[in-house]
Design an enzyme around this catalytic site. Structure first.
Site, mmCIF file in Angstrom:
data_model
loop_
_atom_site.group_PDB
_atom_site.id
_atom_site.type_symbol
_atom_site.label_atom_id
_atom_site.label_comp_id
_atom_site.label_asym_id
_atom_site.label_seq_id
_atom_site.Cartn_x
_atom_site.Cartn_y
_atom_site.Cartn_z
ATOM 1 N N LYS A 1 -6.519 36.918 45.505
ATOM 2 C CA LYS A 1 -7.109 36.996 46.962
ATOM 3 C C LYS A 1 -6.627 35.897 47.940
ATOM 4 C CE LYS A 1 -11.277 35.505 47.619
ATOM 5 N NZ LYS A 1 -11.721 34.330 48.726
ATOM 6 N N ASN A 2 -6.719 34.852 47.482
ATOM 7 C CA ASN A 2 -6.518 33.665 48.523
ATOM 8 C C ASN A 2 -4.961 33.529 48.801
ATOM 9 O OD1 ASN A 2 -9.254 33.131 48.555
ATOM 10 N ND2 ASN A 2 -8.971 31.470 47.146
ATOM 11 N N ARG B 1 -12.903 33.996 55.933
ATOM 12 C CA ARG B 1 -12.345 32.778 55.922
ATOM 13 C C ARG B 1 -10.842 32.949 56.432
ATOM 14 N NH1 ARG B 1 -14.378 28.278 57.207
ATOM 15 N NH2 ARG B 1 -12.884 26.643 57.279
ATOM 16 N N CYS C 1 -17.535 32.116 52.836
ATOM 17 C CA CYS C 1 -18.581 31.624 51.927
ATOM 18 C C CYS C 1 -19.236 30.159 52.842
ATOM 19 C CB CYS C 1 -18.524 31.180 50.559
ATOM 20 S SG CYS C 1 -18.191 32.856 49.607
ATOM 21 N N ARG D 1 -16.815 22.931 56.280
ATOM 22 C CA ARG D 1 -15.497 23.630 56.361
ATOM 23 C C ARG D 1 -14.743 23.503 57.690
ATOM 24 N NH1 ARG D 1 -15.661 29.022 52.761
ATOM 25 N NH2 ARG D 1 -13.394 28.369 52.298
ATOM 26 N N PRO D 2 -14.510 22.322 58.310
ATOM 27 C CA PRO D 2 -13.830 21.989 59.437
ATOM 28 C C PRO D 2 -12.476 22.605 59.375
ATOM 29 C CG PRO D 2 -14.170 19.838 58.360
ATOM 30 C CD PRO D 2 -14.874 20.928 57.360
ATOM 31 N N ILE D 3 -11.950 22.721 60.509
ATOM 32 C CA ILE D 3 -10.384 23.217 60.740
ATOM 33 C C ILE D 3 -9.883 22.114 61.648
ATOM 34 C CG2 ILE D 3 -10.862 25.536 60.217
ATOM 35 C CD1 ILE D 3 -10.670 25.709 63.478
ATOM 36 N N ASP D 4 -10.166 20.798 61.763
ATOM 37 C CA ASP D 4 -9.322 19.897 62.370
ATOM 38 C C ASP D 4 -7.873 19.657 61.902
ATOM 39 O OD1 ASP D 4 -10.997 18.889 60.089
ATOM 40 O OD2 ASP D 4 -9.920 17.180 60.533
ATOM 41 N N GLN D 5 -7.662 19.739 60.768
ATOM 42 C CA GLN D 5 -6.465 19.683 60.145
ATOM 43 C C GLN D 5 -5.432 20.739 60.403
ATOM 44 O OE1 GLN D 5 -5.482 16.552 58.933
ATOM 45 N NE2 GLN D 5 -7.470 16.220 59.698
ATOM 46 N N ASP E 1 -13.461 26.401 42.714
ATOM 47 C CA ASP E 1 -13.830 27.713 42.756
ATOM 48 C C ASP E 1 -14.284 28.146 41.384
ATOM 49 O OD1 ASP E 1 -13.388 28.474 45.441
ATOM 50 O OD2 ASP E 1 -11.003 28.495 44.912
ATOM 51 N N ILE F 1 -15.017 18.948 46.479
ATOM 52 C CA ILE F 1 -14.361 19.562 47.771
ATOM 53 C C ILE F 1 -15.302 20.090 48.667
ATOM 54 C CG2 ILE F 1 -12.737 21.285 48.114
ATOM 55 C CD1 ILE F 1 -11.588 18.967 46.419
ATOM 56 N N ARG G 1 -16.540 40.703 47.454
ATOM 57 C CA ARG G 1 -15.514 40.374 48.442
ATOM 58 C C ARG G 1 -14.173 39.975 47.669
ATOM 59 N NH1 ARG G 1 -17.900 36.132 52.681
ATOM 60 N NH2 ARG G 1 -15.914 35.645 52.730
HETATM 61 N N1 EPU Z 1 -10.864 20.153 55.181
HETATM 62 C C1 EPU Z 1 -10.872 19.438 56.300
HETATM 63 N N2 EPU Z 1 -10.488 19.638 57.582
HETATM 64 C C2 EPU Z 1 -9.666 20.998 57.493
HETATM 65 C C3 EPU Z 1 -9.524 21.728 56.639
HETATM 66 C C4 EPU Z 1 -10.279 21.306 55.354
HETATM 67 O O1 EPU Z 1 -11.799 18.312 56.479
HETATM 68 O O2 EPU Z 1 -8.998 21.182 58.604
HETATM 69 C C5 EPU Z 1 -11.671 19.818 54.042
HETATM 70 C C6 EPU Z 1 -12.683 20.756 53.575
HETATM 71 O O3 EPU Z 1 -13.797 20.588 54.244
HETATM 72 C C7 EPU Z 1 -12.854 20.892 52.022
HETATM 73 C C8 EPU Z 1 -11.317 20.115 51.919
HETATM 74 O O4 EPU Z 1 -10.707 19.963 52.849
HETATM 75 O O5 EPU Z 1 -13.601 19.499 51.776
HETATM 76 C C9 EPU Z 1 -10.552 21.588 51.154
HETATM 77 O O6 EPU Z 1 -10.646 22.546 52.023
HETATM 78 P P1 EPU Z 1 -9.479 23.721 52.088
HETATM 79 O O7 EPU Z 1 -8.880 23.828 53.508
HETATM 80 O O8 EPU Z 1 -8.281 23.221 51.017
HETATM 81 O O9 EPU Z 1 -10.333 24.988 51.799
HETATM 82 P P2 EPU Z 1 -10.195 26.582 52.594
HETATM 83 O O10 EPU Z 1 -8.859 26.704 53.051
HETATM 84 O O11 EPU Z 1 -11.155 26.525 53.503
HETATM 85 C C10 EPU Z 1 -9.377 27.831 50.243
HETATM 86 C C11 EPU Z 1 -10.178 28.963 49.642
HETATM 87 C C12 EPU Z 1 -11.336 28.575 49.012
HETATM 88 C C13 EPU Z 1 -11.161 27.166 48.046
HETATM 89 C C14 EPU Z 1 -10.468 26.171 48.780
HETATM 90 C C15 EPU Z 1 -9.946 25.112 47.921
HETATM 91 C C16 EPU Z 1 -9.239 30.691 51.068
HETATM 92 C C17 EPU Z 1 -9.600 31.707 52.103
HETATM 93 N N3 EPU Z 1 -9.914 29.868 50.464
HETATM 94 O O12 EPU Z 1 -10.386 27.357 51.188
HETATM 95 O O13 EPU Z 1 -11.671 29.725 48.192
HETATM 96 O O14 EPU Z 1 -12.341 27.076 47.527
HETATM 97 O O15 EPU Z 1 -9.451 26.499 49.469
HETATM 98 O O16 EPU Z 1 -9.168 25.259 46.891
HETATM 99 O O17 EPU Z 1 -8.058 30.674 50.609
HETATM 100 C C18 EPU Z 1 -13.283 31.270 47.103
HETATM 101 O O18 EPU Z 1 -12.150 31.962 47.192
HETATM 102 O O19 EPU Z 1 -14.497 31.507 46.729
HETATM 103 C C19 EPU Z 1 -12.918 30.017 48.226
HETATM 104 C C20 EPU Z 1 -14.040 29.412 48.799
#
Ligand code: EPU
Length: 432
Positions: free
Chosen positions: A22-23, A93, A117, A122-126, A305, A327, A397
């Site tokens: 999925k991801n 997401r 979820c 889950r910030p997106i600052d990066q 996960d 995480i 999902r």
């Molecule tokens: N983070 C930041 N800033 C950002 C982005 C992330 O601080 O801009 C932090 C997050 O808060 C977290 C860490 O970095 O503490 C890791 O977040 P990441 O960005 O890696 O996660 P994501 O992209 O939001 C994806 C998967 C998740 C999976 C995580 C970790 C998708 C759509 N989602 O999430 O999958 O848990 O990577 O491997 O690919 C799931 O499938 O159930 C799921 C939640």
């Protein structure tokens, strides 16, 4: 409301074939609109998160053709909008990958802030840091991430934390920027590699995916491609843990065993038996398993996960186990439900302290999110008596044909509408 009814206590035995990841599929589908030529993608999981993303790209002008259940063709030549603001997109997401894809292709994107979820802030600052470093002007307005730029220029970017999403999103935009982009402290997860491989198959120039430094030489155009998505390591891990939890014997097929090493190591440590083949793993367990400590980490560490499934397995293992979630700060919501089934788990901050009990007992529980939900199904399969798991839409999902894959392994479970008293009675009579 649909729910699963499960009669526990039966070992899962047989073979299961794992679907596409999925991801990875979320990133690959977003990437596919970056070319005007047609891409053909195989091993696409037929699950609601993916089907929503396909609907979204159709809404902005992409042509999506379903060749069969798991193969699609996408043509992005008629993309006519940079604005992705449908109600349903907020549930997802992976929709944030459309920012990177549209910015790369059209130099402009307005995409609803992502949902997904509720497992933490889950910030997106990066992601924003990545786009801004490439020269985009980014603002959050009326619930949308708005990014635009006359020109994207390659840059040297050091991420403050390791983020799968930010790595993939920046990689998408940088594939079509001018010059060289270097991503440092990049995520190394298998789906980052899969999206990079897909982009390269479309003519991108990305090197180093799978390490923490990714080098991307921007190209002005991407072309059509045929690609097959890697197997879902989380689905595979879930069935591996379900085999161990039910003291069963499952051959988990269509996997990349290397991606499963963190799970395999923990299963062996607590006493399960594993046989590894080229593209399959067999998991067997006899008797009660042992205790362990687990910390979730970025790849190749133990995946967040799989944390709920691990905790659930340890809930019935002997001794005291400790699971630390590093995480996402809000990923223990399913624990209260497990405790309703007799588990003895105390959560303190980001740590769960688990006193293994002999057995769980069936109860009515509610899936709080995708992985927490699947862990509750696992608990139901181990428990004495009947368990009802509500909110199954979370599970659907992310897991293709979940109920029928489970049934083929011998699980006594059905999906019914909570109002369908007749079907519920019939199932209970049938399985005793
Ligand atoms: N983070 C930041 N800033 C950002 C982005 C992330 O601080 O801009 C932090 C997050 O808060 C977290 C860490 O970095 O503490 C890791 O977040 P990441 O960005 O890696 O996660 P994501 O992209 O939001 C994806 C998967 C998740 C999976 C995580 C970790 C998708 C759509 N989602 O999430 O999958 O848990 O990577 O491997 O690919 C799931 O499938 O159930 C799921 C939640």
């Amino acid at each position: 409301m649909e729910q699963y009814i499960i009669k526990g206590g039966k070992p899962l035995v047989g073979e299961v074939t794992i679907s596409g990841y999925k991801n990875a599929a979320l990133g690959i589908i977003a990437a596919s609109i970056m070319t005007d030529e047609t891409v053909k993608i195989e091993n696409v999981p037929n699950i609601s998160d993916i089907n929503i993303l396909l609907q979204v790209i159709e809404q902005i002008g992409a042509k999506v053709e379903r060749v069969n259940k798991n193969t699609i063709k996408i043509n992005g030549s008629k993309i006519n909008s940079h604005t992705v603001d449908m109600d349903y997109v907020r549930k997802l997401r992976g929709s944030y990958y459309l920012v990177g894809a549209l910015l790369g292709k059209c130099r402009r994107a307005n995409v609803a802030l992502p949902g997904g979820c509720n497992i933490g802030s889950r910030p997106i600052d990066q992601h924003i840091k990545g786009f801004e470093a490439l020269g985009a002007y980014v603002k959050i307005e009326r619930g949308l991430i708005c990014a635009q730029s006359e020109r994207l220029q390659g840059a040297h970017i050091y991420f403050d934390c390791t983020s799968v999403g930010a790595t993939i999103n920046t990689m998408l935009a940088a594939s079509m920027a001018d010059g060289l982009t270097i991503l440092e402290n990049a995520a190394k997860e298998p789906h980052v590699v899969d999206v990079a491989n897909f982009l390269n198959s479309m003519g991108a120039n990305i090197k180093g995916a799978g390490t923490d430094v990714i080098r991307i030489k921007g190209v002005s155009k991407l072309h059509g491609s045929e690609y097959s998505i890697i197997p879902d390591q989380i689905e595979a891990g879930t069935f591996m843990f379900a085999a161990a939890a039910t003291k069963g014997d499952i051959l988990v097929k269509n996997v990349i065993p290397k991606h499963l090493e963190a799970f395999t190591a923990k299963l062996i440590e607590i006493g399960a038996q594993i046989e590894e083949y080229d593209d399959a793993v067999r998991v067997r367990a006899f008797g009660r398993l042992g205790n362990t400590h687990v910390k979730t980490l970025v790849y190749p560490g133990f995946l967040t996960d799989m944390q709920p499934q691990m905790t659930t397995l340890l809930a019935v293992s002997s001794g005291t186990s400790i699971v630390t979630e590093n995480i996402f700060e809000n990923r223990f919501k399913y624990v209260d439900e497990l405790c309703r089934m007799g588990a003895k788990i105390k959560v303190e901050s980001n740590t769960a302290i688990i006193e293994g009990v002999e057995k769980l007992t069936g109860a009515v529980v509610s899936a709080p999110d995708l992985r927490g939900g699947v862990a509750l199904v696992m608990a139901g399969l181990m428990a004495d008596g009947f368990t009802i798991v509500e909110n199954v839409e979370y599970i659907e999902r992310g897991y293709e044909n979940f109920e029928s894959k489970m049934q083929k392994l011998g699980a006594l479970m059905i999906k019914v509408d909570s109002d369908d008293i007749k079907a519920i009675k019939k199932f209970k009579l049938k399985v005793g």
